[in-house]
Write a protein that holds these residues in place. Structure first.
Motif, short mmCIF file in Angstrom:
data_model
loop_
_atom_site.label_atom_id
_atom_site.label_comp_id
_atom_site.label_asym_id
_atom_site.label_seq_id
_atom_site.Cartn_x
_atom_site.Cartn_y
_atom_site.Cartn_z
N THR A 178 0.90 -1.31 -0.02
CA THR A 178 0.13 0.09 -0.06
C THR A 178 0.80 1.24 -0.14
OG1 THR A 178 -1.55 -1.10 1.19
CG2 THR A 178 -1.97 1.06 1.14
N LEU A 179 0.55 2.08 -0.89
CA LEU A 179 1.03 3.68 -0.84
C LEU A 179 0.65 4.52 -0.24
CD1 LEU A 179 2.57 3.48 -4.79
CD2 LEU A 179 3.56 2.32 -2.75
N GLY A 180 1.17 5.22 0.73
CA GLY A 180 0.39 6.49 1.33
C GLY A 180 -0.26 6.01 2.70
N LEU A 181 -1.02 6.97 3.01
CA LEU A 181 -2.01 6.67 4.36
C LEU A 181 -3.35 6.66 3.54
CD1 LEU A 181 -0.45 9.49 6.68
CD2 LEU A 181 0.00 7.09 6.45
N GLU A 182 -4.15 6.07 4.58
CA GLU A 182 -5.66 5.63 4.13
C GLU A 182 -6.15 6.99 3.83
OE1 GLU A 182 -4.61 2.03 6.77
OE2 GLU A 182 -4.17 4.24 6.43
N GLU A 216 3.69 12.97 -2.24
CA GLU A 216 5.09 13.28 -2.06
C GLU A 216 5.73 11.93 -1.81
OE1 GLU A 216 5.30 16.12 1.33
OE2 GLU A 216 4.59 17.67 -0.08
N GLY A 217 5.16 10.62 -1.98
CA GLY A 217 5.77 9.55 -1.89
C GLY A 217 6.42 9.26 -0.60
N ARG A 218 5.70 9.31 0.56
CA ARG A 218 6.25 9.28 1.76
C ARG A 218 6.17 8.08 2.51
NH1 ARG A 218 8.66 13.80 3.47
NH2 ARG A 218 8.10 15.85 2.38
N VAL A 219 5.26 7.08 2.18
CA VAL A 219 4.97 6.10 2.99
C VAL A 219 4.74 4.81 2.13
CG1 VAL A 219 3.60 5.07 4.83
CG2 VAL A 219 3.91 7.56 4.67
N ILE A 220 5.51 3.81 2.44
CA ILE A 220 4.92 2.45 1.89
C ILE A 220 4.96 1.52 2.99
CG2 ILE A 220 6.03 0.49 0.31
CD1 ILE A 220 7.71 2.48 -1.20
N ARG A 271 -2.02 11.68 11.52
CA ARG A 271 -2.55 10.48 10.50
C ARG A 271 -1.73 9.27 10.36
NH1 ARG A 271 -3.04 15.35 8.07
NH2 ARG A 271 -1.61 14.98 6.17
N PHE A 272 -0.38 9.39 10.62
CA PHE A 272 0.66 8.58 10.40
C PHE A 272 0.48 7.70 11.79
CE2 PHE A 272 5.20 7.00 11.01
CZ PHE A 272 5.18 6.33 10.09
N ARG A 273 0.14 8.03 12.88
CA ARG A 273 0.09 7.31 13.97
C ARG A 273 -1.22 6.72 13.88
NH1 ARG A 273 -0.15 11.11 17.78
NH2 ARG A 273 -2.12 10.88 18.29
N ALA A 274 -2.23 7.00 13.49
CA ALA A 274 -3.65 6.35 13.53
C ALA A 274 -3.43 5.08 12.32
CB ALA A 274 -4.62 7.52 12.78
N HIS A 275 -2.52 5.36 11.18
CA HIS A 275 -2.33 4.16 10.47
C HIS A 275 -1.51 3.06 11.25
CE1 HIS A 275 -0.82 2.49 6.57
NE2 HIS A 275 0.23 2.48 6.92
#
Length: 256
Positions: free
Chosen positions: A78-82, A88-92, A125-129
């Motif tokens: 999954t790419l990004g946050l929900e 900006e391509g920050r999360v995988i 949002r990252f912590r929630a993910h």
């Protein structure tokens, strides 16, 4: 299981400064990079059939970006946050049978703190993910999280207090993340080690004098603590203004 994370600050430049040699020598099971600064088709890395590659490119050319190289094929990627487009391509996020792997490049608040508000919202949002993932199976988080959490994590805490990467707000977000059920693996094993940094300014002789910050991390779900065999910073590895950080896990001592 050996995992490596490295902010390469431009993968094409880092390839010309020893990236491939380090990659081959370390023989990681999972190798994560941040700040790739390229678009699809701008680089070819040939690791034969040994690694699968997953990329998250920023829309803006020459900016941000993340990638994961893994020996074992994940169940899903999954790419990004929900619920939001990761321009900006920050999360995988890679899902495996027994854990999730999250490679992240946290936004920089900027020198004038003009992006601090955005950064703090992203942290929420990252912590929630991560918490959503953690409800299902343990999580391994790595990357350039762009914050020195405690005074021990940078050379000059007093003069940098309030600066980008060491504001009370950013440090509090890291505290909240750890309190949500995650551990900083390096501090878990080395609570009192000083002068252990992963980033240095390009200013003359700064790295030579080890005037640095520890802003690159491996975090894990607290229940994985028994599996943490080693967490280290490979400060002698050149090629970027950051150096690689390494995590070794023993699957026999925790649910992996």
């Amino acid at each position: 299981m050996k995992l490596v994370s490295w902010n390469v600050n431009g993968l094409r430049a880092c390839v010309n400064k020893g990236f491939n040699e380090y990659f081959a020598d370390c023989d990681a099971d999972i190798f994560c990079v941040q700040e790739t600064k390229l678009q699809e088709g701008q680089i070819t890395l040939d690791h034969g059939d040994k690694y699968r590659q997953y990329w998250n490119y920023a829309v803006k050319k020459g900016y941000s970006g993340t990638a994961v190289f893994t020996k074992k094929e994940p169940l899903s990627v999954t790419l990004g946050l929900e619920g939001e487009e990761d321009t900006e391509g920050r999360v995988i996020t890679l899902e495996y049978a027994d854990f999730y792997l999250v490679n992240a490049y946290s936004p920089n608040a900027r020198r004038d703190l003009s992006r601090l508000e955005y950064r703090l919202g992203w942290e929420e949002r990252f912590r929630a993910h991560l918490q959503r993932l953690d409800k299902h199976k343990p999580v391994v988080i790595c990357g350039d999280l762009n914050v020195a959490h405690q005074e021990i994590d940078l050379k000059n805490p007093k003069s940098n207090n309030g600066n980008s990467g060491f504001t009370p707000e950013e440090r509090q977000k890291m505290t909240e993340l750890l309190e949500a059920g995650f551990i900083d693996t390096f501090r878990h094993l080395h609570p009192d080690v000083k002068d252990a940094y992963s980033w240095w300014s390009y200013m003359p002789k700064v790295r030579e004098r080890n005037v640095g910050w520890r802003i690159d991390y491996f975090l894990v779900s607290a229940r994985l603590a028994p599996a943490v065999e080693d967490a280290r910073i490979e400060c002698a590895v050149m090629g970027s203004d950051h150096c690689p950080v390494v995590l070794e896990l023993n699957a026999a001592t925790a649910p992996l």
